[in-house]
Design an enzyme around this catalytic site. Structure first.
Site, PDB file in Angstrom:
ATOM      1  NE  ARG A   1       7.598   5.603   6.591  1.00  0.00           N
ATOM      2  CZ  ARG A   1       7.829   5.246   5.342  1.00  0.00           C
ATOM      3  NH1 ARG A   1       9.042   5.382   4.852  1.00  0.00           N
ATOM      4  NH2 ARG A   1       6.873   4.781   4.583  1.00  0.00           N
TER       5      ARG A   1
ATOM      6  CD  GLU B   1       2.365  -0.668   6.732  1.00  0.00           C
ATOM      7  OE1 GLU B   1       2.592  -0.986   7.926  1.00  0.00           O
ATOM      8  OE2 GLU B   1       2.262   0.506   6.368  1.00  0.00           O
TER       9      GLU B   1
ATOM     10  NE  ARG C   1       6.301   7.863  11.159  1.00  0.00           N
ATOM     11  CZ  ARG C   1       5.944   6.863  10.357  1.00  0.00           C
ATOM     12  NH1 ARG C   1       6.410   5.650  10.584  1.00  0.00           N
ATOM     13  NH2 ARG C   1       5.146   7.073   9.335  1.00  0.00           N
TER      14      ARG C   1
END
Length: 232
Positions: free
Chosen positions: A82, A90, A124
């Site tokens: 990330r 999004e 992540r």
């Protein structure tokens, strides 16, 4: 009683001592100069070492998930990364596909260097990623494909880059009033990339704090935060 040395004998002795002292002085000067030279070479090698030396790993980008997430191969291991410090639209928001396409055009199937800055609650890696010496997160902001994520950083330089993109109406700033992704998630109850699912990811071991390498564009130490619950 020993006879006193003659004047010529004393002068000869003085010249001999001077030559010895001068030789020692020259050797000392040469040794100091050599030491300084090698020290300067060491500093230069440290200052101009390649960025890969500062990276936690270097690998090929094999997937781009969205405008701020990608997968990098670290040997046989696929690492989901990330991009630290930014937030891209999004899925379901305007410009989400174009933000993903822009990141893919810059990174997909190319070699990337990754500096790890922690992990989020979904497992992540949070990291700074470079491709061909270009910081991907910073470029996404500059081209109008992402916001600076205020819950992670308030870096003045990045905020200025975002302001320039907004003033030039680049990318998503061509919209009259684009909605930041974090507000979209709060409004819709979506979490993105696994948020909102009932099954929590396996716990990760805590990581030590890291400082960005000095040769990165913004060479300040960044605080590490896991994302707040309910965010990506």
């Amino acid at each position: 009683m020993r006879p006193l040395p003659s004047e010529s004998t004393a002068l000869a002795h003085a010249r001999c001592c001077n030559r010895r002292g001068s030789g020692r002085s020259r050797r000392s000067t040469l040794a100091s100069a050599a030491s300084g030279f090698f020290f300067t070479l060491a500093l230069a090698a440290f200052a101009f070492r390649p960025a890969q030396a500062d990276a936690d790993f270097t690998g090929r980008v094999v997937a781009v998930v969205d405008g701020d997430s990608l997968t990098v191969l670290d040997g046989p291991r696929a690492v989901r990364v990330r991009l630290w410090g930014i937030d891209a639209p999004e899925q379901g928001q305007p410009w989400s596909k174009r933000a993903r396409s822009a990141l893919a055009a810059r990174a997909l199937n190319r070699s990337a260097t990754v500096v790890e800055l922690g992990a989020d609650r979904y497992g992540r890696t949070l990291g700074r990623v470079r491709v061909d010496g270009i910081d991907l997160a910073e470029t996404q902001v500059a081209d109008g494909y992402a916001w600076v994520y205020r819950r992670t950083t308030d870096d003045a330089r990045w905020l200025e880059i975002e302001a320039h993109a907004r003033g030039a109406r680049r990318g998503l700033w061509a919209q009259s009033a684009p909605e930041p992704p974090w507000r979209y998630r709060e409004r819709t109850g979506s979490g993105g990339d696994g948020a909102g699912t009932t099954r929590a990811p396996p716990p990760r071991q805590p990581r030590r704090r890291r400082r960005l390498p000095a040769n990165w564009p913004d060479s300040r130490a960044f605080p590490l935060f896991d994302r707040p619950r309910g965010t990506r």
